[in-house]
Enzyme design. Structure first.
Site, PDB file in Angstrom:
ATOM      1  N   ALA A 128       0.927  -1.250   0.016  1.00  0.00           N
ATOM      2  CA  ALA A 128       0.001  -0.102   0.055  1.00  0.00           C
ATOM      3  C   ALA A 128       0.848   1.243   0.015  1.00  0.00           C
ATOM      4  CB  ALA A 128      -0.693   0.138   1.205  1.00  0.00           C
ATOM      5  N   GLY A 181      -0.297  -4.952   0.924  1.00  0.00           N
ATOM      6  CA  GLY A 181      -1.606  -5.085   0.357  1.00  0.00           C
ATOM      7  C   GLY A 181      -1.538  -5.614  -1.274  1.00  0.00           C
ATOM      8  N   GLU A 201      -2.022  -9.284  -0.404  1.00  0.00           N
ATOM      9  CA  GLU A 201      -3.351  -9.529  -0.084  1.00  0.00           C
ATOM     10  C   GLU A 201      -4.252  -9.471  -1.148  1.00  0.00           C
ATOM     11  OE1 GLU A 201      -3.903  -7.837   4.145  1.00  0.00           O
ATOM     12  OE2 GLU A 201      -2.864  -6.336   3.365  1.00  0.00           O
ATOM     13  N   GLU A 261       4.315  -5.921   7.245  1.00  0.00           N
ATOM     14  CA  GLU A 261       3.581  -5.063   8.046  1.00  0.00           C
ATOM     15  C   GLU A 261       4.338  -4.775   9.497  1.00  0.00           C
ATOM     16  OE1 GLU A 261       0.443  -6.051   4.653  1.00  0.00           O
ATOM     17  OE2 GLU A 261       2.007  -7.058   5.941  1.00  0.00           O
TER      18      GLU A 261
END
Length: 257
Positions: A67, A112, A115, A135
């Site tokens: 992200a 992300g 994910e 993360e």
């Protein structure tokens, strides 16, 4: 569809190719990208000429390298929850999409980005690809479904190892863990995804949609997968594809779905 800034969309041979196109930022996800992706998914869902989706990243370095962390810096707890809720909405949309979605992982799939790949129905990765959920090195945890979907795919122990260490793994390791379906040379990545979709396209589209719903129900905490399977199996009997499929079998010919 409005002009897109962060995505490239191409439709060809019943496939919609979605390319994340922020190459200078290693295709990192930001709010604008999520908004555009939601719009594109709406368009694909309504387009009867699109039977499957391939998602990949622009350039040679990254699929999606996480992200856009710059957007996180000023957020408080409430805003963080809203961000995760929004991210979950998009990932769940992909996960439950009734047309098959394949992630073609051409480079780094981190945070992300991984994910999003985990939310796809299948994953094909280049030999050179690296995957990770780093993360914890930022004082965070995966917030777009990664703690759940990775565990579903590889089991609690491997998910713990990957998420708690924050370390990356190779595509070959990911294949051995059951995280991805196939590993190819990078130049063969899209053709492998196309090959998989080609096999699926030769089958009943109504059955493919029913199978996606039943398989997803197997790991849903809100549904009984066996009951969903029974319901979807029953619905198939009322579809034209069932009549054609059985007739073709009896007549010893290929079905025309």
């Amino acid at each position: 569809m409005n002009t897109l800034e962060n995505l490239l969309v191409k439709k060809q041979s019943h496939i919609c190719y979605i390319t994340f196109s922020r190459e200078q930022q290693l295709n990192a996800l930001n709010t604008k990208t999520f908004e555009e992706l939601s719009t594109v998914l709406d368009d694909i869902a309504a387009d009867q000429d699109i039977w499957g989706v391939i998602v990949t990243g622009a350039g040679s370095k990254a699929f999606i390298a996480g992200a856009d962390i710059k957007e996180f810096q000023s957020l408080d707890e409430k805003e963080g929850r809203l961000l995760a809720t929004s991210g979950h909405g998009v990932m769940d949309r992909i996960y439950n999409f009734d047309k098959p979605v394949i992630a073609a992982i051409n480079g780094f799939a981190l945070g992300g980005g991984l994910e999003l790949a985990l939310a796809c129905h299948m994953r094909v990765a280049a030999v050179s690809a690296k995957l990770g959920l780093p993360e914890v090195s930022l004082g965070l945890i995966p917030g777009y479904g990664g703690t759940q979907r990775l565990t579903d795919l590889v089991g609690r122990g491997k998910a713990m190892e990957m998420i708690l260490s924050g370390n990356m793994i190779t595509s070959e390791e990911a294949l051995s863990w059951g995280m991805i379906n196939h590993v190819t040379e990078v130049e063969d990545l899209l053709s492998k995804a196309e090959e998989i979709l080609g096999h699926i396209f030769s089958r009943s589209k109504t059955s493919v949609k029913a199978a996606i719903r039943a398989i997803n129900a197997s790991i849903s905490k809100e549904e009984n997968g066996y009951e969903v399977e029974v319901a979807e199996f029953g619905k198939c009997f009322g579809q034209p594809d069932f009549t054609e499929g059985v007739s073709a079998f009896v007549e010893k010919r290929k079905p025309k779905f």
